[in-house]
Design an enzyme around this catalytic site. Structure first.
Site, PDB file in Angstrom:
ATOM      1  N   ASP A  52      -7.727   0.744  -5.957  1.00 30.88           N
ATOM      2  CA  ASP A  52      -8.968   0.725  -4.590  1.00 30.88           C
ATOM      3  C   ASP A  52      -9.676   1.865  -4.973  1.00 30.88           C
ATOM      4  OD1 ASP A  52     -11.069  -0.702  -3.391  1.00 30.88           O
ATOM      5  OD2 ASP A  52      -9.510  -1.099  -2.100  1.00 30.88           O
ATOM      6  N   ARG A  87      -0.347  -0.812  -4.457  1.00 33.08           N
ATOM      7  CA  ARG A  87      -1.116  -0.211  -4.836  1.00 33.08           C
ATOM      8  C   ARG A  87      -1.552   1.479  -4.378  1.00 33.08           C
ATOM      9  NH1 ARG A  87      -6.435  -1.045  -0.666  1.00 33.08           N
ATOM     10  NH2 ARG A  87      -5.779   0.899   0.698  1.00 33.08           N
ATOM     11  N   HIS A  94       0.925  -1.347   0.043  1.00 34.20           N
ATOM     12  CA  HIS A  94      -0.066  -0.416  -0.053  1.00 34.20           C
ATOM     13  C   HIS A  94       0.890   1.183   0.075  1.00 34.20           C
ATOM     14  CE1 HIS A  94      -4.083  -1.360   1.621  1.00 34.20           C
ATOM     15  NE2 HIS A  94      -3.369  -2.215   1.030  1.00 34.20           N
ATOM     16  N   GLU A 153      -2.056  -9.010  -1.470  1.00 34.39           N
ATOM     17  CA  GLU A 153      -2.034  -7.211  -0.760  1.00 34.39           C
ATOM     18  C   GLU A 153      -1.199  -7.704   0.749  1.00 34.39           C
ATOM     19  OE1 GLU A 153      -5.555  -6.895  -0.105  1.00 34.39           O
ATOM     20  OE2 GLU A 153      -5.190  -4.287   1.139  1.00 34.39           O
ATOM     21  N   GLU A 170     -10.122  -1.809  -8.463  1.00 30.80           N
ATOM     22  CA  GLU A 170     -11.039  -2.634  -7.633  1.00 30.80           C
ATOM     23  C   GLU A 170     -12.127  -2.187  -7.217  1.00 30.80           C
ATOM     24  OE1 GLU A 170      -8.166  -3.264  -4.145  1.00 30.80           O
ATOM     25  OE2 GLU A 170     -10.209  -4.483  -2.914  1.00 30.80           O
ATOM     26  N   TRP A 189     -19.047   3.471   1.145  1.00 30.42           N
ATOM     27  CA  TRP A 189     -17.789   4.091   2.112  1.00 30.42           C
ATOM     28  C   TRP A 189     -17.013   2.938   1.122  1.00 30.42           C
ATOM     29  CZ3 TRP A 189     -14.298   1.032   4.544  1.00 30.42           C
ATOM     30  CH2 TRP A 189     -12.678   1.779   4.957  1.00 30.42           C
ATOM     31  N   TYR A 194     -10.739   7.100   1.626  1.00 27.35           N
ATOM     32  CA  TYR A 194     -10.453   6.337   1.838  1.00 27.35           C
ATOM     33  C   TYR A 194      -8.676   5.544   1.610  1.00 27.35           C
ATOM     34  CZ  TYR A 194      -9.593   1.689   0.672  1.00 27.35           C
ATOM     35  OH  TYR A 194      -7.915  -0.242   1.199  1.00 27.35           O
ATOM     36  N   GLU A 237     -14.011  -8.649  -1.837  1.00 23.52           N
ATOM     37  CA  GLU A 237     -13.128  -8.310  -0.837  1.00 23.52           C
ATOM     38  C   GLU A 237     -14.535  -9.277   0.215  1.00 23.52           C
ATOM     39  OE1 GLU A 237     -11.474  -4.921  -0.629  1.00 23.52           O
ATOM     40  OE2 GLU A 237     -12.463  -4.414   0.162  1.00 23.52           O
ATOM     41  N   HIS A 252     -13.194   1.319  -4.131  1.00 20.53           N
ATOM     42  CA  HIS A 252     -13.728   1.111  -3.132  1.00 20.53           C
ATOM     43  C   HIS A 252     -15.385   1.313  -3.075  1.00 20.53           C
ATOM     44  CE1 HIS A 252     -13.329   0.058   1.635  1.00 20.53           C
ATOM     45  NE2 HIS A 252     -12.708  -0.115   1.435  1.00 20.53           N
ATOM     46  N   ARG A 303     -11.440 -12.372  -5.252  1.00 21.26           N
ATOM     47  CA  ARG A 303     -10.289 -10.925  -3.951  1.00 21.26           C
ATOM     48  C   ARG A 303     -10.374 -11.693  -2.091  1.00 21.26           C
ATOM     49  NH1 ARG A 303      -6.858  -8.148  -2.622  1.00 21.26           N
ATOM     50  NH2 ARG A 303      -8.014  -6.043  -1.748  1.00 21.26           N
TER      51      ARG A 303
HETATM   52  O1  KDG Z   1      -7.537  -3.935   1.416  1.00 25.42           O
HETATM   53  C1  KDG Z   1      -7.866  -3.484   0.727  1.00 25.42           C
HETATM   54  O2  KDG Z   1      -8.311  -3.609  -0.067  1.00 25.42           O
HETATM   55  C2  KDG Z   1      -9.502  -2.843   1.223  1.00 25.42           C
HETATM   56  O3  KDG Z   1     -10.423  -2.678   0.820  1.00 25.42           O
HETATM   57  C3  KDG Z   1      -9.533  -2.440   2.779  1.00 25.42           C
HETATM   58  C4  KDG Z   1     -11.069  -2.397   3.446  1.00 25.42           C
HETATM   59  O4  KDG Z   1     -11.158  -1.211   3.237  1.00 25.42           O
HETATM   60  C5  KDG Z   1     -11.055  -3.451   5.184  1.00 25.42           C
HETATM   61  O5  KDG Z   1     -10.468  -4.625   4.776  1.00 25.42           O
HETATM   62  C6  KDG Z   1     -12.068  -2.830   5.475  1.00 25.42           C
HETATM   63  O6  KDG Z   1     -12.104  -3.545   7.282  1.00 25.42           O
HETATM   64 MG    MG Z   2     -10.451  -3.413  -1.276  1.00 27.34          MG
END
Ligand code: KDG
Ligand code: MG
Length: 403
Positions: free
Chosen positions: A211, A147, A122, A340, A237, A403, A159, A263, A213, A284
């Site tokens: 991401d 990322r 990250h 990741e 993502e 979010w 985020y 995820e 999100h 994911r």
């Molecule tokens: O690691 C990622 O790709 C995420 O999106 C992390 C998330 O926000 C997180 O796991 C939420 O609990």
């Molecule tokens: Mg994610």
């Protein structure tokens, strides 16, 4: 191999983790990760009240039967709380089976398909320059994939970006949900500049991921995917909330940018249309939310038929138990893509001793029997549970958003 005891350990060495320990009559034990970020205690109650009493006395070697017993036996099926509990049991049972066989878990799955597991870091910055500095740091640490997430002018908190430069990003940072503000237009106008800057500074070879999100509509995601094609991302993502799998048809019609999703998924049924229609490129779901090894290998096999690869979720809210098991899975699974990696705090690493290693941008699997991760229960007691919630997002006019 009768199960003689099972119990849940909640510990918070920097953040909350829920661990299930299953002990057999012979003394061999296994552990599974049951952490569901921001909803931890719901899984604790589910395990203690509904799962553990039904496990005692069962044969730990019957992993498949126990999986179906817990999945079908709940009647309600699927859902993140149920599936986190089922996953924890499954991971603990595979740990026991591999220990009893005297083999590292990847051997039981079918052996190595690769020598090492590529992982992505990250890199976050308050602005593009800050993010580039983090990329530089991680490239020097050996990462081949990063990322990138950067602050957007006009959006105060976003985020993926740590509060202060150089700090770790941890979204569950308040007892009750913090309120963030979101503007799709500001984000869409700014974010392509980030990828342009990364390519200009670091060249063509570095794998670049991002991401979204879950914040865009399908047509907005299509616009973004198209806009970033010149920077050939490894993946984009969660570009839309994915309950409606059909929305990916529209995105796919417009862009060749590879798409990763899942995820927050916990079942093969969340993926079926996405995979069978070849609307996505990476799955994911982590082992600790997708029904453990037993169910995730079914999803990975289905994905493999359609050239879809794995890219397991690996933030700090999944414990080293989940990460350790994932590294075994990644070492075996034929259609591996990437893993990741958000490093855990040193306190977390001490509570969960493990034999996986990070080296030169990759994870190396350990050779200890089982999944290679343990828990120091005495140390775990020193870090009591603290309620922590994920944020919510509102548009600038106050409308509650994703979010
Ligand atoms: O690691 C990622 O790709 C995420 O999106 C992390 C998330 O926000 C997180 O796991 C939420 O609990
Ligand atoms: Mg994610």
């Amino acid at each position: 191999m009768k199960i003689s005891d099972a119990y849940v350990i909640v510990t918070s060495p920097g953040r909350n983790f829920v661990t299930l320990k299953i002990v057999t009559e012979s003394g061999t034990y296994g552990i599974g990760d049951a952490t569901l970020n921001g909803r931890e205690m719901a899984v604790v109650a589910y395990l203690e009240e509904h799962v553990i009493p039904a496990l005692i006395g069962r044969d730990a070697s019957r992993i498949e039967d126990i999986w179906h017993y817990l999945y079908r036996g709940a009647y309600w099926r699927r859902g993140p709380v149920t599936m986190a509990a089922v996953s924890a049991v499954d991971l603990a049972l595979w740990d026991i089976k591999a220990k009893a066989a005297g083999m590292p878990l990847y051997q039981l799955l079918g052996g190595k398909s690769r020598e090492r597991v590529m992982t992505y870091a990250h890199c976050t910055g308050r602005d593009i320059e800050g993010c580039l500095a983090e990329v530089e740091k991680h490239v020097r640490l050996g990462y081949r994939a990063v990322r990138v997430q950067a602050g957007v002018p006009g959006i105060p908190t976003i985020y993926g970006v740590a509060k202060r430069e150089g700090e770790r990003y941890e979204p569950a940072d308040a007892e009750l949900p913090a309120e963030h503000v979101w503007s799709t237009e500001k984000y869409l106008n700014h974010v392509p500049k980030l990828f342009a800057a990364v390519r200009e500074r670091f060249g063509e070879e570095l794998h670049v991921l991002h991401d979204v999100h879950h914040r865009l509509t399908p047509i907005e995601a299509a616009r973004l995917g198209k806009a970033v094609e010149p920077y050939h991302l490894f993946w984009l993502e969660d570009c839309v909330p994915a309950e409606n799998q059909e929305s990916f048809r529209l995105i796919r019609q417009h862009t060749t940018t590879p798409l990763a999703v899942g995820e927050v998924f916990n079942s093969i049924h969340d993926y079926r249309e996405l995979i069978e229609n070849q609307w996505i490129d990476y799955i994911r779901t982590p082992l600790s939310h997708g029904g453990g090894i037993t169910h995730m290998r079914r999803i990975a096999d289905l994905a493999g038929l359609y050239h879809v690869r794995t890219g397991f979720h690996g933030p700090t809210d999944l414990s080293p138990v989940c990460l350790g098991a994932a590294i075994h899975f990644d070492t075996w699974v034929p259609n591996f893509g990437i893993q990741e990696h958000m490093p855990h705090t040193p306190e977390t690493d001490t509570v969960f001793p493990h034999d996986y290693r990070f080296e030169d941008g990759h994870f190396l699997v350990g050779e200890a029997p089982g999944h290679g991760v343990d828990i120091d229960e005495t140390l775990a007691k020193q870090y009591p549970y603290k309620r922590a919630s994920l944020p919510v997002n509102r548009l600038e006019d106050g409308t509650l958003w994703h979010w």
